[in-house]
Motif scaffolding. Sequence first.
Motif, mmCIF file in Angstrom:
data_model
loop_
_atom_site.group_PDB
_atom_site.id
_atom_site.type_symbol
_atom_site.label_atom_id
_atom_site.label_comp_id
_atom_site.label_asym_id
_atom_site.label_seq_id
_atom_site.Cartn_x
_atom_site.Cartn_y
_atom_site.Cartn_z
ATOM 1 N N CYS A 382 0.832 -1.205 0.000
ATOM 2 C CA CYS A 382 0.000 0.000 0.000
ATOM 3 C C CYS A 382 0.870 1.260 0.000
ATOM 4 C CB CYS A 382 -0.929 -0.005 1.208
ATOM 5 S SG CYS A 382 -2.277 -1.210 1.087
ATOM 6 N N ARG A 383 1.937 1.238 0.763
ATOM 7 C CA ARG A 383 2.827 2.399 0.821
ATOM 8 C C ARG A 383 3.483 2.658 -0.538
ATOM 9 N NH1 ARG A 383 5.031 5.373 4.736
ATOM 10 N NH2 ARG A 383 6.977 6.467 4.307
ATOM 11 N N PRO A 408 -1.610 -4.657 2.548
ATOM 12 C CA PRO A 408 -1.622 -3.702 3.672
ATOM 13 C C PRO A 408 -0.305 -3.752 4.443
ATOM 14 C CG PRO A 408 -3.647 -5.006 3.611
ATOM 15 C CD PRO A 408 -2.688 -5.642 2.642
ATOM 16 N N ASP A 409 0.135 -2.609 4.970
ATOM 17 C CA ASP A 409 1.370 -2.556 5.747
ATOM 18 C C ASP A 409 1.115 -1.757 7.021
ATOM 19 O OD1 ASP A 409 1.389 0.145 4.889
ATOM 20 O OD2 ASP A 409 2.523 -0.435 3.097
ATOM 21 N N ASN A 410 2.175 -1.476 7.756
ATOM 22 C CA ASN A 410 2.029 -0.768 9.036
ATOM 23 C C ASN A 410 1.524 0.658 8.878
ATOM 24 O OD1 ASN A 410 2.954 -3.018 10.414
ATOM 25 N ND2 ASN A 410 5.105 -2.382 10.277
ATOM 26 N N ASP A 411 1.741 1.235 7.688
ATOM 27 C CA ASP A 411 1.371 2.636 7.483
ATOM 28 C C ASP A 411 -0.041 2.806 6.925
ATOM 29 O OD1 ASP A 411 3.924 3.709 8.259
ATOM 30 O OD2 ASP A 411 4.700 2.916 6.366
ATOM 31 N N TYR A 412 -0.487 1.861 6.078
ATOM 32 C CA TYR A 412 -1.759 2.054 5.385
ATOM 33 C C TYR A 412 -2.588 0.774 5.372
ATOM 34 C CZ TYR A 412 0.416 6.303 3.542
ATOM 35 O OH TYR A 412 1.023 7.511 3.430
ATOM 36 N N SER A 413 -3.849 0.941 5.704
ATOM 37 C CA SER A 413 -4.833 -0.121 5.506
ATOM 38 C C SER A 413 -5.501 0.126 4.155
ATOM 39 C CB SER A 413 -5.875 -0.100 6.614
ATOM 40 O OG SER A 413 -6.623 1.117 6.545
ATOM 41 N N LEU A 414 -6.304 -0.814 3.715
ATOM 42 C CA LEU A 414 -7.005 -0.637 2.437
ATOM 43 C C LEU A 414 -7.973 0.536 2.501
ATOM 44 C CD1 LEU A 414 -7.690 -4.332 1.323
ATOM 45 C CD2 LEU A 414 -6.057 -2.724 0.344
ATOM 46 N N LEU A 419 -8.624 6.569 0.498
ATOM 47 C CA LEU A 419 -8.694 8.014 0.721
ATOM 48 C C LEU A 419 -7.448 8.728 0.209
ATOM 49 C CD1 LEU A 419 -10.196 7.974 4.344
ATOM 50 C CD2 LEU A 419 -11.403 8.511 2.204
ATOM 51 N N GLU A 420 -6.282 8.142 0.467
ATOM 52 C CA GLU A 420 -5.020 8.768 0.046
ATOM 53 C C GLU A 420 -4.917 8.815 -1.479
ATOM 54 O OE1 GLU A 420 -2.253 10.142 1.582
ATOM 55 O OE2 GLU A 420 -3.554 10.266 3.336
ATOM 56 N N VAL A 421 -5.238 7.710 -2.133
ATOM 57 C CA VAL A 421 -5.161 7.667 -3.604
ATOM 58 C C VAL A 421 -6.152 8.659 -4.202
ATOM 59 C CG1 VAL A 421 -5.541 6.221 -5.635
ATOM 60 C CG2 VAL A 421 -4.305 5.294 -3.672
ATOM 61 N N MET A 428 -12.588 10.542 -6.787
ATOM 62 C CA MET A 428 -12.862 9.360 -5.981
ATOM 63 C C MET A 428 -12.321 8.117 -6.686
ATOM 64 S SD MET A 428 -14.138 8.648 -3.041
ATOM 65 C CE MET A 428 -15.184 10.052 -2.681
ATOM 66 N N TRP A 429 -11.624 7.279 -5.918
ATOM 67 C CA TRP A 429 -11.046 6.067 -6.495
ATOM 68 C C TRP A 429 -11.198 4.893 -5.527
ATOM 69 C CZ3 TRP A 429 -7.285 2.592 -4.983
ATOM 70 C CH2 TRP A 429 -6.860 1.674 -5.960
ATOM 71 N N PHE A 430 -11.514 3.719 -6.084
ATOM 72 C CA PHE A 430 -11.564 2.476 -5.320
ATOM 73 C C PHE A 430 -10.836 1.391 -6.112
ATOM 74 C CE2 PHE A 430 -15.300 4.756 -3.814
ATOM 75 C CZ PHE A 430 -15.225 4.551 -2.438
ATOM 76 N N PRO A 431 -10.213 0.434 -5.460
ATOM 77 C CA PRO A 431 -9.625 -0.692 -6.187
ATOM 78 C C PRO A 431 -10.729 -1.528 -6.830
ATOM 79 C CG PRO A 431 -9.504 -1.066 -3.802
ATOM 80 C CD PRO A 431 -9.970 0.347 -3.999
#
Length: 437
Positions: A382-383, A408-414, A419-421, A428-431
């Motif tokens: 994710c990072r 997913p990693d320690n910095d970002y969840s899905l 929200l970040e992307v 608005m973006w979703f995988p």
Amino acid sequence: MMKRARQKATAENAVPQTSQKKKKQKTCQYGSASGESDLQASIDWGSLPHHVILRIFQFLPLVDRARASSVCRRWNEVFHIPDLWRKFEFELSQPATSYLKSTHPDLIQQIIKKHADHLQYVSFKVDSSTESAEAACNILSQLVNCSIKTLGLISTAKPSFMNVSKAHFASALTVVFVNSKSLSSIKIDDTPLDDPSLKVLVANNSDTLKLLKMSSCPHVSPAGVLCVADQCHGLKELALNYYILSDELLLALSSEKHVDLEHLRIDVVSENPGQVEFHTIKKQSWDAFVKHSPKVNIVMYFFLYEEEFDAFFREETPVTHLYFGRAVSKAMLGRIGLNCPRLIELVVCANGLQPLDDELIQIAQRCKNLTAMGLGECEVTCRGFIEFVKMCGGRLTQLSIMEEVLIPDNDYSLDRLHLEVSKHLGRMWFPDMMPTW
């Protein structure tokens, strides 16, 4: 008294007539979307202008078009207007083995007899049977009075045309190539097209040919397509297999006589690993080609096994669109980041279990024109993915990433990643839950 009885009977008989008249008036009206009934439905379809009927006919399948021609004399007149027959698609299939509709043989003969000299934009859609492909060749052989401008041979499934004898196919094409004299667009992928047929094409249509798509034509050699490039100086779009792409062809397309090419599509295909040795195109040839046609789109479709990529992207390559239909290694994606500065679109269907963070970041850094990305069976943290999107920003107009690609990693969840992307893309973006390319 009898007089009064007759008057009463007359009055009683008049009542249903009046109600029938009102009922008839009601059936001639229809309500609008707002509930109003001020428009009359009594349209005289036979008095519609010719251009309106012609437009209606153009949307109808051939069988329905023939039926509609029997509605009235005016519709029958439109049925025989030459403009209606300038563009036509023959559908040929075997009922026992195909779900496709097929153009009735009697209608085909009627078209050839009455409208062959009007046909200009012709295509054939055939199923996988050899009989259908041979029927298409038989029809082509009868088009001796046509001035065809575009020709398309479409196989809905292989092998189709490839099972037709070379002699039969070449003879049918020769009729069209010789008699048309003004062909501008030809799409004949997956056919037994050969070099002699291309020479006939060039001899009769060199001044008008602008588009030639002939991927998966195993009987065409590099010399055959070079003949086209040498003579057809107005060619703007070319699609072929990589094995007939050569330095000589790129230099011929770069000559002063040749117009700027707009699209070059290259299919790089291998059915059995290790059986095909792929050659390398020199950087000087690519440079000359792009210098001559600076806006050209170079599209490459790869269907190779990992061990077969060695010949590609060792040096700078001006490809703009890359599609990988099979797994591609991290090393290969690293070379793309280093040597494909013109890249606009990248689609990777599969990679493996090693995260592609570094490769994507390098692509974002060096491929400044990148606007579309698609990832399938790959892995990206994710990072790393957010860093890639942050570097590309709003220029990524298409971003299609499968949800399972993202780790997913320690910095970002899905949830936070979405929200970040969205913030960096400006929308608005979703995988994706399934591939969309």
